[in-house]
Design a protein around this motif. Structure first.
Motif, PDB file in Angstrom:
ATOM      1  N   ALA A 109      24.280  61.004   7.812  1.00 52.17           N
ATOM      2  CA  ALA A 109      24.386  60.696   9.238  1.00 52.17           C
ATOM      3  C   ALA A 109      23.252  59.785   9.694  1.00 52.17           C
ATOM      4  CB  ALA A 109      24.386  61.982  10.049  1.00 52.17           C
ATOM      5  N   SER A 110      22.099  59.940   9.064  1.00 44.41           N
ATOM      6  CA  SER A 110      20.947  59.112   9.424  1.00 44.41           C
ATOM      7  C   SER A 110      20.569  58.125   8.328  1.00 44.41           C
ATOM      8  CB  SER A 110      19.743  59.999   9.736  1.00 44.41           C
ATOM      9  OG  SER A 110      19.368  60.754   8.593  1.00 44.41           O
ATOM     10  N   ASN A 111      21.420  58.027   7.301  1.00 44.03           N
ATOM     11  CA  ASN A 111      21.179  57.085   6.194  1.00 44.03           C
ATOM     12  C   ASN A 111      19.801  57.292   5.566  1.00 44.03           C
ATOM     13  OD1 ASN A 111      23.679  55.908   6.642  1.00 44.03           O
ATOM     14  ND2 ASN A 111      22.850  54.308   7.973  1.00 44.03           N
ATOM     15  N   THR A 112      19.446  58.539   5.354  1.00 44.51           N
ATOM     16  CA  THR A 112      18.104  58.868   4.882  1.00 44.51           C
ATOM     17  C   THR A 112      18.157  59.715   3.614  1.00 44.51           C
ATOM     18  OG1 THR A 112      17.272  58.802   7.154  1.00 44.51           O
ATOM     19  CG2 THR A 112      15.893  59.884   5.517  1.00 44.51           C
ATOM     20  N   VAL A 113      17.254  59.419   2.704  1.00 40.15           N
ATOM     21  CA  VAL A 113      17.067  60.231   1.512  1.00 40.15           C
ATOM     22  C   VAL A 113      15.653  60.803   1.547  1.00 40.15           C
ATOM     23  CG1 VAL A 113      16.363  58.239   0.103  1.00 40.15           C
ATOM     24  CG2 VAL A 113      17.234  60.304  -1.017  1.00 40.15           C
ATOM     25  N   TYR A 114      15.521  62.038   1.107  1.00 41.53           N
ATOM     26  CA  TYR A 114      14.245  62.733   1.140  1.00 41.53           C
ATOM     27  C   TYR A 114      13.837  63.155  -0.271  1.00 41.53           C
ATOM     28  CZ  TYR A 114      15.526  63.299   6.064  1.00 41.53           C
ATOM     29  OH  TYR A 114      15.902  63.071   7.366  1.00 41.53           O
ATOM     30  N   LEU A 115      12.542  63.311  -0.460  1.00 46.52           N
ATOM     31  CA  LEU A 115      12.026  63.871  -1.693  1.00 46.52           C
ATOM     32  C   LEU A 115      10.957  64.892  -1.307  1.00 46.52           C
ATOM     33  CD1 LEU A 115      12.210  63.727  -4.811  1.00 46.52           C
ATOM     34  CD2 LEU A 115      10.185  62.242  -4.725  1.00 46.52           C
ATOM     35  N   GLN A 116      11.293  66.165  -1.466  1.00 46.46           N
ATOM     36  CA  GLN A 116      10.332  67.235  -1.219  1.00 46.46           C
ATOM     37  C   GLN A 116       9.581  67.490  -2.515  1.00 46.46           C
ATOM     38  OE1 GLN A 116       9.633  69.201   1.739  1.00 46.46           O
ATOM     39  NE2 GLN A 116       7.895  69.635   0.413  1.00 46.46           N
ATOM     40  N   MET A 117       8.267  67.343  -2.462  1.00 42.55           N
ATOM     41  CA  MET A 117       7.433  67.483  -3.653  1.00 42.55           C
ATOM     42  C   MET A 117       6.503  68.679  -3.470  1.00 42.55           C
ATOM     43  SD  MET A 117       6.537  63.465  -4.368  1.00 42.55           S
ATOM     44  CE  MET A 117       5.504  63.324  -2.918  1.00 42.55           C
ATOM     45  N   LYS A 118       6.570  69.620  -4.402  1.00 41.05           N
ATOM     46  CA  LYS A 118       5.732  70.816  -4.351  1.00 41.05           C
ATOM     47  C   LYS A 118       4.935  70.923  -5.644  1.00 41.05           C
ATOM     48  CE  LYS A 118       8.953  73.357  -1.376  1.00 41.05           C
ATOM     49  NZ  LYS A 118       9.781  74.580  -1.227  1.00 41.05           N
ATOM     50  N   SER A 119       3.918  71.770  -5.608  1.00 42.79           N
ATOM     51  CA  SER A 119       3.076  71.988  -6.797  1.00 42.79           C
ATOM     52  C   SER A 119       2.644  70.665  -7.404  1.00 42.79           C
ATOM     53  CB  SER A 119       3.840  72.833  -7.824  1.00 42.79           C
ATOM     54  OG  SER A 119       4.239  74.065  -7.279  1.00 42.79           O
ATOM     55  N   LEU A 120       2.161  69.789  -6.565  1.00 51.50           N
ATOM     56  CA  LEU A 120       1.795  68.450  -7.029  1.00 51.50           C
ATOM     57  C   LEU A 120       0.636  68.493  -8.001  1.00 51.50           C
ATOM     58  CD1 LEU A 120       2.306  66.591  -3.682  1.00 51.50           C
ATOM     59  CD2 LEU A 120       3.362  65.936  -5.840  1.00 51.50           C
ATOM     60  N   LYS A 121       0.674  67.570  -8.959  1.00 51.40           N
ATOM     61  CA  LYS A 121      -0.334  67.466 -10.001  1.00 51.40           C
ATOM     62  C   LYS A 121      -0.978  66.089  -9.932  1.00 51.40           C
ATOM     63  CE  LYS A 121       2.621  70.248 -13.067  1.00 51.40           C
ATOM     64  NZ  LYS A 121       3.317  70.259 -14.380  1.00 51.40           N
ATOM     65  N   PRO A 122      -2.188  65.945 -10.436  1.00 51.10           N
ATOM     66  CA  PRO A 122      -2.813  64.615 -10.442  1.00 51.10           C
ATOM     67  C   PRO A 122      -1.944  63.562 -11.145  1.00 51.10           C
ATOM     68  CG  PRO A 122      -4.458  66.275 -10.896  1.00 51.10           C
ATOM     69  CD  PRO A 122      -3.130  66.983 -10.862  1.00 51.10           C
ATOM     70  N   GLU A 123      -1.185  63.964 -12.147  1.00 49.83           N
ATOM     71  CA  GLU A 123      -0.327  63.005 -12.852  1.00 49.83           C
ATOM     72  C   GLU A 123       0.879  62.560 -12.035  1.00 49.83           C
ATOM     73  OE1 GLU A 123      -1.440  65.973 -13.966  1.00 49.83           O
ATOM     74  OE2 GLU A 123       0.073  66.979 -15.218  1.00 49.83           O
ATOM     75  N   ASP A 124       1.081  63.158 -10.862  1.00 49.48           N
ATOM     76  CA  ASP A 124       2.124  62.687  -9.951  1.00 49.48           C
ATOM     77  C   ASP A 124       1.641  61.504  -9.111  1.00 49.48           C
ATOM     78  OD1 ASP A 124       2.990  66.114  -9.400  1.00 49.48           O
ATOM     79  OD2 ASP A 124       4.082  64.663 -10.620  1.00 49.48           O
ATOM     80  N   THR A 125       0.374  61.173  -9.225  1.00 50.73           N
ATOM     81  CA  THR A 125      -0.180  60.042  -8.477  1.00 50.73           C
ATOM     82  C   THR A 125       0.527  58.745  -8.874  1.00 50.73           C
ATOM     83  OG1 THR A 125      -2.353  61.072  -8.227  1.00 50.73           O
ATOM     84  CG2 THR A 125      -2.246  58.664  -8.094  1.00 50.73           C
ATOM     85  N   ALA A 126       1.084  58.069  -7.868  1.00 53.44           N
ATOM     86  CA  ALA A 126       1.845  56.846  -8.119  1.00 53.44           C
ATOM     87  C   ALA A 126       2.308  56.266  -6.790  1.00 53.44           C
ATOM     88  CB  ALA A 126       3.071  57.149  -8.998  1.00 53.44           C
ATOM     89  N   VAL A 127       2.848  55.077  -6.869  1.00 58.09           N
ATOM     90  CA  VAL A 127       3.590  54.523  -5.734  1.00 58.09           C
ATOM     91  C   VAL A 127       5.052  54.921  -5.922  1.00 58.09           C
ATOM     92  CG1 VAL A 127       4.279  52.459  -4.482  1.00 58.09           C
ATOM     93  CG2 VAL A 127       1.982  52.611  -5.474  1.00 58.09           C
ATOM     94  N   TYR A 128       5.614  55.520  -4.903  1.00 57.78           N
ATOM     95  CA  TYR A 128       6.992  56.009  -4.963  1.00 57.78           C
ATOM     96  C   TYR A 128       7.911  55.035  -4.226  1.00 57.78           C
ATOM     97  CZ  TYR A 128       5.492  60.419  -6.950  1.00 57.78           C
ATOM     98  OH  TYR A 128       4.985  61.393  -7.795  1.00 57.78           O
ATOM     99  N   TYR A 129       8.988  54.658  -4.890  1.00 60.12           N
ATOM    100  CA  TYR A 129       9.954  53.715  -4.343  1.00 60.12           C
ATOM    101  C   TYR A 129      11.318  54.387  -4.206  1.00 60.12           C
ATOM    102  CZ  TYR A 129       6.532  50.202  -5.848  1.00 60.12           C
ATOM    103  OH  TYR A 129       5.393  49.466  -6.040  1.00 60.12           O
ATOM    104  N   CYS A 130      11.972  54.142  -3.079  1.00 59.26           N
ATOM    105  CA  CYS A 130      13.342  54.609  -2.954  1.00 59.26           C
ATOM    106  C   CYS A 130      14.292  53.481  -3.378  1.00 59.26           C
ATOM    107  CB  CYS A 130      13.654  55.065  -1.537  1.00 59.26           C
ATOM    108  SG  CYS A 130      13.305  53.874  -0.233  1.00 59.26           S
ATOM    109  N   ASN A 131      15.434  53.901  -3.851  1.00 63.84           N
ATOM    110  CA  ASN A 131      16.466  52.969  -4.305  1.00 63.84           C
ATOM    111  C   ASN A 131      17.807  53.486  -3.825  1.00 63.84           C
ATOM    112  OD1 ASN A 131      18.568  52.525  -6.847  1.00 63.84           O
ATOM    113  ND2 ASN A 131      17.380  50.704  -6.304  1.00 63.84           N
TER     114      ASN A 131
END
Length: 120
Positions: A73-95
């Motif tokens: 309805a809002s043309n939106t995608v979400y990414l809920q991230m939990k228990s984050l780790k240092p190795e999750d450090t990055a630039v995140y891109y949606c596609n």
């Protein structure tokens, strides 16, 4: 068609963040929506994807910690991230695959990226 990603930031290990990516423009229909990430000096990695029917797929490194969802309805995608780790450090891109109001076929669009930094 434009994709606007948001929600990145600095978080401590074990914390959570929620990324959003809103599509706008001449959109007739959205297809598969997904998230990728690219760490410094690394290639782009697929993180998660969700189809029009709601089927999801996750990279092995984020299974059980990340959840992808969409709101057509809002043309939106979400990414809920939990228990984050240092190795999750990055630039995140949606596609997002988009079928334009002008017809044709689905085309793939990329957001501008939102930076996530996880401190140890």
């Amino acid at each position: 068609v434009q994709l606007q990603a948001s929600g990145g930031g600095l978080v401590q290990a074990g914390g959570s963040l929620r990324l959003s990516c809103a599509a706008s423009g001449s959109i007739l229909r959205l297809g598969t929506m997904g998230w990728y990430r690219q760490a410094p000096e690394m290639g782009r990695e697929a993180v998660a994807a969700i189809t029009t029917g709601g089927a999801t797929n996750y990279g092995d490194s984020v299974k059980g910690r990340f959840t992808i969802s969409r709101d057509d309805a809002s043309n939106t995608v979400y990414l809920q991230m939990k228990s984050l780790k240092p190795e999750d450090t990055a630039v995140y891109y949606c596609n997002v695959d988009v079928l334009s109001r002008f017809g044709g076929r689905y085309r793939s669009y990329w957001g501008q990226g939102t930076e996530v930094t996880v401190s140890s």
